[in-house]
Design an enzyme around this catalytic site. Structure first.
Site, PDB file in Angstrom:
ATOM      1  N   CYS A   1       0.827  -1.204   0.000  1.00 46.92           N
ATOM      2  CA  CYS A   1       0.000   0.000   0.000  1.00 46.92           C
ATOM      3  C   CYS A   1       0.860   1.251   0.000  1.00 46.92           C
ATOM      4  O   CYS A   1       0.527   2.252  -0.636  1.00 46.92           O
ATOM      5  CB  CYS A   1      -0.946  -0.018   1.207  1.00 46.92           C
ATOM      6  SG  CYS A   1      -2.093  -1.419   1.142  1.00 46.92           S
ATOM      7  N   THR A   2       1.978   1.203   0.696  1.00 43.56           N
ATOM      8  CA  THR A   2       2.898   2.336   0.715  1.00 43.56           C
ATOM      9  C   THR A   2       3.527   2.522  -0.663  1.00 43.56           C
ATOM     10  O   THR A   2       3.608   3.644  -1.175  1.00 43.56           O
ATOM     11  CB  THR A   2       3.987   2.127   1.791  1.00 43.56           C
ATOM     12  OG1 THR A   2       3.335   2.044   3.064  1.00 43.56           O
ATOM     13  CG2 THR A   2       4.991   3.263   1.803  1.00 43.56           C
TER      14      THR A   2
END
Length: 157
Positions: A52-53
């Site tokens: 997600c980062t």
């Protein structure tokens, strides 16, 4: 469980807490408020996890190419405080919707059963929707790979 909206269909409206970008803490956003603009809704499982980062930072790094063409909103079931930390830690220029009651992920058909190490649980499928100014779904990218996401989005906006 709802089915994912298909290209050409109306994008489901929503009313959700939003944080970051031009939005102040405590504001709410409805899709209807964005009529007349191209909108990218990207659903992701959890703030500050590796995939997600990587996905969020790719959008940040491509921001100059995106910002004039579309409004971008991340969407996850994390709370507003978690989103604020995620935005600050990674200097994200776009807002994130907090969908703690799973209303938005359910409406878009991305609240799904997942399986990790033989354990089944419900979670958000990494999926992106591009919505045209008319409120219709223009494109759907299911099970997005974080490293390919930016190029996919740029290709349709």
């Amino acid at each position: 469980m709802n089915a994912k909206p298909e290209p050409g269909s109306d994008a489901p409206d929503f009313d959700a807490a939003v944080v970051g970008g031009e939005y102040a803490e405590g504001e709410r956003l409805r899709l209807a408020d964005l009529r007349g603009q191209t909108v990218v809704l990207y659903f992701y499982p959890k703030d500050d996890t590796p995939g997600c980062t990587k996905q969020a930072c790719a959008l940040r790094d491509g921001w100059e190419e995106i910002r004039e063409k579309a409004k971008v909103f991340g969407v996850s079931t994390d709370g507003v405080k978690s989103h604020e930390k995620f935005i600050q830690k990674h200097a994200l220029p776009f807002p994130i919707l907090s969908d703690e009651d799973q209303q938005v992920v359910t409406a878009y058909g991305v609240w799904v059963e997942k399986n990790m190490y033989g354990k089944k649980y419900m979670g958000t499928e990494r999926t992106t929707f591009v919505i045209g100014p008319d409120g219709k779904i223009r494109a759907v990218f299911p099970k997005v790979k974080p490293e390919e996401h930016l190029a996919q989005v740029l290709a349709v906006i």
